[in-house]
Design an enzyme around this catalytic site. Sequence first.
Site, PDB file in Angstrom:
ATOM      1  N   ASP A   1       0.861  -1.189   0.000  1.00  0.00           N
ATOM      2  CA  ASP A   1       0.000   0.000   0.000  1.00  0.00           C
ATOM      3  C   ASP A   1       0.894   1.236   0.000  1.00  0.00           C
ATOM      4  O   ASP A   1       1.629   1.476   0.967  1.00  0.00           O
ATOM      5  CB  ASP A   1      -0.894  -0.031   1.235  1.00  0.00           C
ATOM      6  CG  ASP A   1      -2.062   0.936   1.153  1.00  0.00           C
ATOM      7  OD1 ASP A   1      -2.118   1.733   0.200  1.00  0.00           O
ATOM      8  OD2 ASP A   1      -2.921   0.898   2.055  1.00  0.00           O
TER       9      ASP A   1
ATOM     10  N   ASP B   1      -3.659   7.240  -3.412  1.00  0.00           N
ATOM     11  CA  ASP B   1      -3.612   6.084  -2.512  1.00  0.00           C
ATOM     12  C   ASP B   1      -3.971   4.854  -3.346  1.00  0.00           C
ATOM     13  O   ASP B   1      -5.093   4.737  -3.833  1.00  0.00           O
ATOM     14  CB  ASP B   1      -4.631   6.312  -1.391  1.00  0.00           C
ATOM     15  CG  ASP B   1      -4.633   5.217  -0.334  1.00  0.00           C
ATOM     16  OD1 ASP B   1      -3.856   4.257  -0.455  1.00  0.00           O
ATOM     17  OD2 ASP B   1      -5.443   5.328   0.611  1.00  0.00           O
TER      18      ASP B   1
ATOM     19  N   HIS C   1     -12.524   5.233   1.017  1.00  0.00           N
ATOM     20  CA  HIS C   1     -12.739   6.518   1.683  1.00  0.00           C
ATOM     21  C   HIS C   1     -12.551   7.672   0.719  1.00  0.00           C
ATOM     22  O   HIS C   1     -11.849   7.559  -0.295  1.00  0.00           O
ATOM     23  CB  HIS C   1     -11.739   6.671   2.837  1.00  0.00           C
ATOM     24  CG  HIS C   1     -10.330   6.301   2.451  1.00  0.00           C
ATOM     25  ND1 HIS C   1      -9.447   7.217   1.924  1.00  0.00           N
ATOM     26  CD2 HIS C   1      -9.669   5.114   2.487  1.00  0.00           C
ATOM     27  CE1 HIS C   1      -8.291   6.601   1.664  1.00  0.00           C
ATOM     28  NE2 HIS C   1      -8.404   5.319   1.999  1.00  0.00           N
TER      29      HIS C   1
ATOM     30  N   HIS D   1      -7.810  10.017   4.785  1.00  0.00           N
ATOM     31  CA  HIS D   1      -9.150   9.494   5.045  1.00  0.00           C
ATOM     32  C   HIS D   1     -10.101  10.658   5.297  1.00  0.00           C
ATOM     33  O   HIS D   1     -10.116  11.250   6.367  1.00  0.00           O
ATOM     34  CB  HIS D   1      -9.135   8.537   6.242  1.00  0.00           C
ATOM     35  CG  HIS D   1      -8.569   7.196   5.925  1.00  0.00           C
ATOM     36  ND1 HIS D   1      -9.296   6.030   6.005  1.00  0.00           N
ATOM     37  CD2 HIS D   1      -7.347   6.831   5.489  1.00  0.00           C
ATOM     38  CE1 HIS D   1      -8.536   5.002   5.648  1.00  0.00           C
ATOM     39  NE2 HIS D   1      -7.346   5.472   5.331  1.00  0.00           N
TER      40      HIS D   1
ATOM     41  N   GLU E   1     -10.964   0.891  -2.265  1.00  0.00           N
ATOM     42  CA  GLU E   1     -10.117  -0.244  -1.869  1.00  0.00           C
ATOM     43  C   GLU E   1     -10.988  -1.352  -1.312  1.00  0.00           C
ATOM     44  O   GLU E   1     -11.983  -1.100  -0.632  1.00  0.00           O
ATOM     45  CB  GLU E   1      -9.057   0.173  -0.852  1.00  0.00           C
ATOM     46  CG  GLU E   1      -9.558   0.714   0.456  1.00  0.00           C
ATOM     47  CD  GLU E   1      -8.424   1.112   1.391  1.00  0.00           C
ATOM     48  OE1 GLU E   1      -7.412   0.383   1.446  1.00  0.00           O
ATOM     49  OE2 GLU E   1      -8.547   2.150   2.065  1.00  0.00           O
TER      50      GLU E   1
ATOM     51  N   GLU F   1      -6.462  -1.475  -4.630  1.00  0.00           N
ATOM     52  CA  GLU F   1      -7.000  -0.135  -4.392  1.00  0.00           C
ATOM     53  C   GLU F   1      -6.629   0.799  -5.535  1.00  0.00           C
ATOM     54  O   GLU F   1      -5.526   0.751  -6.060  1.00  0.00           O
ATOM     55  CB  GLU F   1      -6.422   0.404  -3.076  1.00  0.00           C
ATOM     56  CG  GLU F   1      -6.841   1.802  -2.715  1.00  0.00           C
ATOM     57  CD  GLU F   1      -6.245   2.248  -1.385  1.00  0.00           C
ATOM     58  OE1 GLU F   1      -6.804   3.158  -0.759  1.00  0.00           O
ATOM     59  OE2 GLU F   1      -5.205   1.678  -0.973  1.00  0.00           O
TER      60      GLU F   1
END
Length: 423
Positions: A196, A207, A276, A284, A309, A404
Amino acid sequence: MGDALKETETGPPPSVDGEDHDDSEKEDAAADVPGAPAGEGKKKKKKRKPAKKKKLAQSDPPRVGLSKLFPDGNYPEGELQEYKDDNAWRTTSEEARYLERMAMEDEEQTYENIRHAAEVHRQVRQAARKHIRPGMSMTHIADYIEDGVRAVVEENGLQAGIAFPTGLSLNHCAAHYTPNAGDTIILGDKDVMKVDIGVHVKGRIVDSAFTLAFDHAYDPLLEAVRAATDTGVRESGIDARLGEIGAAIQETMESYEVEADGKIYPVKSIENLSGHSIELYRTHGPKSVPMVRTNDQTKMEEGEYFAIETFGSTGRGRVVDGGECSHYARVFDPPRVPLRLTSAKALLNTINKNFGSLPFCRRYLDRIGESKYLFALNHLVAQGIVRDYPPLWDARGSMTAQFEHTILLRPTRKEVVSRGDDF
């Protein structure tokens, strides 16, 4: 690294005396040679070839700053997807196209900064996918990725850099593990590792995550989670309801099963993890994108961007805190609490200066020269100023996977900014 930055030129060699001479006079003189047969006196003029510049390419490991590869500052667009159903009109709407032009030209260069971060992510992760092999330490893998991000994004304080610690969660650990100093864990050929990575440019965060498994028995698990993430991306859009996106993700995820060690394991969505929204310097945001069916009627809105994700598991499909903590972040709007510990005040100043509201890990504190900071760090956590994020574990013996992507809800269509040739 030097060779990757070197530009070479090709062209005619200089004359012996160091001066450039025009050969056209010689050619004209030859054309007038008396007695020469017709056509033989004339020599064909040779055109000078323009000097060619060797196109810059990314080095291995990645160390070439992206501004050198894209000197005009225009970074690649991500994958474009049309909106579904009631929003299909947006593709051809003159009003929506006008709004998009305005968004493209905003003073903060939001779209370009997101694409800049996305291209850094693509280049570093694709190199990492080729590089990572069983037998490597977690620290080596983290350093390889993070050194690449710092170099390619051309790290510049809080203007550009790593958005959060590189997650390298193994097996039943689904998220929030990165090695602390002294970590001795070695990647095994039976491990399933979630990678990640977060990159930001001027606080615009990309992200994106993928999973590596070297035992093909777990290929169906990775396929399930990747398909579930693609479902979430497809179902997302302006006015899409978050609970309905979760239902579609769950349906895709739980249509798969894994056969390992002579047993059949249904793949489950991890119900207490979610995607998110993303905001400026805030990984987030306030909106969560579930990966199971919920009654959440909250809608996605134009101009927002999200990390879609999904996590799949062969275990119970629910995670709990477990293991030594490595991830921390200062609360986005920290409470005003009087700090009596001098060490805690000093550490908070360091966190504000180097990370702001972006997550960090203990290795990052080590890197900038902090030492003996655990007591002060725990005090900041106890005061509610910093939040700790321990590793998240499903049942021991189970396997978890993650994929993700970051998506941008443009006025005319959605852009999967982190999409690449690899996934």
